[in-house]
Design an enzyme around this catalytic site. Structure first.
Site, PDB file in Angstrom:
ATOM      1  N   TYR A   1      16.682 -47.180  34.491  1.00  0.00           N
ATOM      2  CA  TYR A   1      15.692 -46.817  33.646  1.00  0.00           C
ATOM      3  C   TYR A   1      16.221 -46.369  32.436  1.00  0.00           C
ATOM      4  O   TYR A   1      17.036 -45.903  32.282  1.00  0.00           O
ATOM      5  CB  TYR A   1      14.863 -45.554  34.473  1.00  0.00           C
ATOM      6  CG  TYR A   1      13.871 -44.840  33.573  1.00  0.00           C
ATOM      7  CD1 TYR A   1      12.717 -45.659  33.430  1.00  0.00           C
ATOM      8  CD2 TYR A   1      13.786 -43.658  33.101  1.00  0.00           C
ATOM      9  CE1 TYR A   1      11.550 -44.992  32.740  1.00  0.00           C
ATOM     10  CE2 TYR A   1      13.094 -42.973  32.378  1.00  0.00           C
ATOM     11  CZ  TYR A   1      11.880 -43.900  32.021  1.00  0.00           C
ATOM     12  OH  TYR A   1      10.747 -43.502  31.334  1.00  0.00           O
TER      13      TYR A   1
ATOM     14  N   ASP B   1      23.711 -46.816  28.396  1.00  0.00           N
ATOM     15  CA  ASP B   1      22.812 -45.737  28.450  1.00  0.00           C
ATOM     16  C   ASP B   1      23.278 -44.602  29.050  1.00  0.00           C
ATOM     17  O   ASP B   1      23.122 -44.513  30.341  1.00  0.00           O
ATOM     18  CB  ASP B   1      21.450 -46.463  29.052  1.00  0.00           C
ATOM     19  CG  ASP B   1      20.380 -45.247  29.115  1.00  0.00           C
ATOM     20  OD1 ASP B   1      20.447 -43.973  28.453  1.00  0.00           O
ATOM     21  OD2 ASP B   1      19.213 -45.501  29.437  1.00  0.00           O
TER      22      ASP B   1
ATOM     23  N   LYS C   1      19.190 -35.652  27.157  1.00  0.00           N
ATOM     24  CA  LYS C   1      19.453 -34.877  28.181  1.00  0.00           C
ATOM     25  C   LYS C   1      20.363 -33.661  27.856  1.00  0.00           C
ATOM     26  O   LYS C   1      20.213 -32.810  27.042  1.00  0.00           O
ATOM     27  CB  LYS C   1      19.676 -35.453  29.493  1.00  0.00           C
ATOM     28  CG  LYS C   1      18.229 -36.276  29.681  1.00  0.00           C
ATOM     29  CD  LYS C   1      18.273 -36.643  31.481  1.00  0.00           C
ATOM     30  CE  LYS C   1      16.878 -37.200  31.522  1.00  0.00           C
ATOM     31  NZ  LYS C   1      16.915 -38.903  31.896  1.00  0.00           N
TER      32      LYS C   1
HETATM   33  C1  PLP Z   1      15.898 -39.678  31.247  1.00  0.00           C
HETATM   34  C2  PLP Z   1      16.632 -40.972  30.785  1.00  0.00           C
HETATM   35  C3  PLP Z   1      16.109 -41.743  29.604  1.00  0.00           C
HETATM   36  C4  PLP Z   1      14.844 -41.374  28.992  1.00  0.00           C
HETATM   37  O1  PLP Z   1      14.931 -40.085  28.384  1.00  0.00           O
HETATM   38  P1  PLP Z   1      13.801 -39.482  27.890  1.00  0.00           P
HETATM   39  O2  PLP Z   1      14.297 -38.316  27.080  1.00  0.00           O
HETATM   40  O3  PLP Z   1      12.874 -38.976  28.957  1.00  0.00           O
HETATM   41  O4  PLP Z   1      12.847 -40.229  26.841  1.00  0.00           O
HETATM   42  C5  PLP Z   1      16.677 -42.960  29.408  1.00  0.00           C
HETATM   43  N1  PLP Z   1      17.881 -43.465  29.941  1.00  0.00           N
HETATM   44  C6  PLP Z   1      18.401 -42.919  31.142  1.00  0.00           C
HETATM   45  C7  PLP Z   1      19.464 -43.226  31.733  1.00  0.00           C
HETATM   46  C8  PLP Z   1      17.728 -41.777  31.567  1.00  0.00           C
HETATM   47  O5  PLP Z   1      18.209 -41.072  32.724  1.00  0.00           O
END
Ligand code: PLP
Length: 430
Positions: free
Chosen positions: A144, A239, A267
């Site tokens: 994701y 990511d 995060k």
């Molecule tokens: C949480 C997450 C996102 C999205 O971040 P948001 O701040 O919720 O938009 C993208 N990539 C990964 C791997 C994530 O865990």
């Protein structure tokens, strides 16, 4: 445990907010009950609006590596309130945060701050396209990357939990620029490059998958991605929105020793405030406006309040590198305890863990890709979740999420959670 106020708030919420929540994962739908509304947090504990106390293993879905209201973060935020919360102009603190990210994340030379992980991945894809002049993105099934149109293809987590593999409202032409492949299957990536190597702009990957539950990369998988991208002139994007400053101070790239071209962050770098970032090789990042032709902007990007929270947290982590050894020990203690409790009760689970992120899968099989994760007994997970919530343990409300250990979890908290798991498994086995 009484949840009257939560129930009343959920009623009200559903009248004015779609589904009563501002992000679908919060709705508790996959675990067959209503969400609880949280009032406050301190350290590793949270309290709901009915006054029930929980040990929190969600940590706002990853950001709270230091737990709730860590003093260095609270103090930094207080100072900002005295000087102003937003100017839409450059500030010293955002330079300091960018310098710190470039220092700590090995592959990052320059970095642009944004407001969320979604913005970071969306921008990274655009820069990769601008840099290569190609359109296709390779992503992995069950990974994701936020709710970016073209990335809502076989995207794990919230989507899997809701039982929709593709979002409505995404033009087929957008989804068609994405090539989804099985995570940990390097042969599939080789074949894709053989067929369409001159169309592939980037490969985006969660270096440790977290959004189908925690699934580590097989040995050699990340290096093979690196080699294929180099060979075919594609941009490798890690990511690290979840893994950055979580699995190691320098993220998964420092843990596995593989350098991507671009990295997305979120995060933990905001420590509970909205901060995201994308950065990497100078030559690629120079394509971003105002230097280059790839447009990217944000009214609140580099927001002083958000930056202050993140800066305080990252400085604290840099000054206390022993934190990662302690997180490793605490998370290993939780893993061993819960696995032992399940064994004792005759409940079949498999656990995956990298540092302070881990998932207990309700299956007897190893989980190495989405297909493995999808074979879990989600009904058993839902029961386990409800049993744990009722005992004051707050877990992610989906089988396909990682749970997080914070620096605020002491041995006593971990052992208490393990004892609750033992009770929960015993009542499930009955
Ligand atoms: C949480 C997450 C996102 C999205 O971040 P948001 O701040 O919720 O938009 C993208 N990539 C990964 C791997 C994530 O865990």
């Amino acid at each position: 445990m009484v949840h009257d106020r939560s129930s009343a708030l959920f009623e009200r919420a559903q009248r004015v907010i779609p589904g009563g929540v501002n992000s679908p994962a919060r709705a508790f739908r996959a675990v067959g009950r209503e969400p609880v509304f949280i009032r406050n947090g301190e350290g590793c504990r949270i309290w709901d609006c009915d006054g029930n106390e929980y040990i929190d293993f969600v940590g706002s879905w990853g950001p709270l590596l230091l737990g709730h209201r860590h003093p260095v973060v609270v103090e930094a935020l207080r100072e900002v309130l005295d000087v102003g919360t937003s100017f839409g102009a450059p500030t010293e603190a955002e330079v300091e945060l960018a310098e710190l990210i470039a220092e700590l994340v090995p592959s990052v030379e320059t970095v642009r701050l944004v407001n969320s992980g979604t913005e970071a991945t969306m921008s990274a894809l655009r820069v990769a396209r601008g840099f290569t002049g190609r359109d296709v993105t390779v992503k992995f099934v069950g990974n994701y990357h936020g709710h970016v149109d073209s990335l809502l293809v076989r995207a794990g987590s919230g989507l899997a939990t809701l039982g929709i593999s593709d979002s409505g409202g995404v033009p087929a032409a957008f989804a068609g620029t994405t090539l989804p492949l099985e995570f940990n299957d390097i042969g599939a990536v080789e074949r894709a490059f053989d067929r369409r190597g001159n169309e592939i702009a980037s490969v985006i990957v969660e270096p440790v998958a977290g959004n189908m539950g925690c699934v580590p990369p097989r040995p050699g998988f990340l290096q093979a991605l690196r080699d294929l991208c180099t060979k075919h002139g594609a941009v490798l994007i890690f990511d690290e929105v979840m893994t950055g400053f979580r699995v190691a101070l320098g993220g998964a790239q420092s843990l596995y020793g593989v350098m991507p071209d671009l990295t997305t962050l979120g995060k933990v770098i905001g420590s509970g405030l909205p901060v995201g970032a994308f950065g990497g090789r100078r030559e690629i990042m120079e394509r971003v406006a105002p230097l280059g032709a790839v447009y990217q902007a944000g009214t609140l990007s580099g927001n002083p309040l958000a930056v202050a929270g993140g800066l305080a947290a990252l400085r604290h982590l840099r000054e206390n590198p022993g934190i990662y050894d302690r997180l490793e020990t605490a998370a290993a203690r939780l893993q061993a305890g819960v696995v032992g409790a399940a064994d004792a009760a005759g409940v079949e689970i498999t656990s995956n863990r990298v540092g302070a992120m881990l998932t207990f899968f309700f299956t007897g099989q190893q989980v190495r890709c989405w297909e493995d994760a999808a074979a879990c007994d989600t009904g058993a997970f839902a029961k386990y979740f409800r049993e744990m919530l009722g005992r004051g343990i707050y877990l992610p409300c989906s089988q396909y999420e990682a749970l997080f250990v914070a620096t605020s979890h002491g041995n006593g908290d971990i052992d208490h959670a393990v004892a609750c798991a033992a009770d929960a498994f015993a009542s499930m086995a009955r």
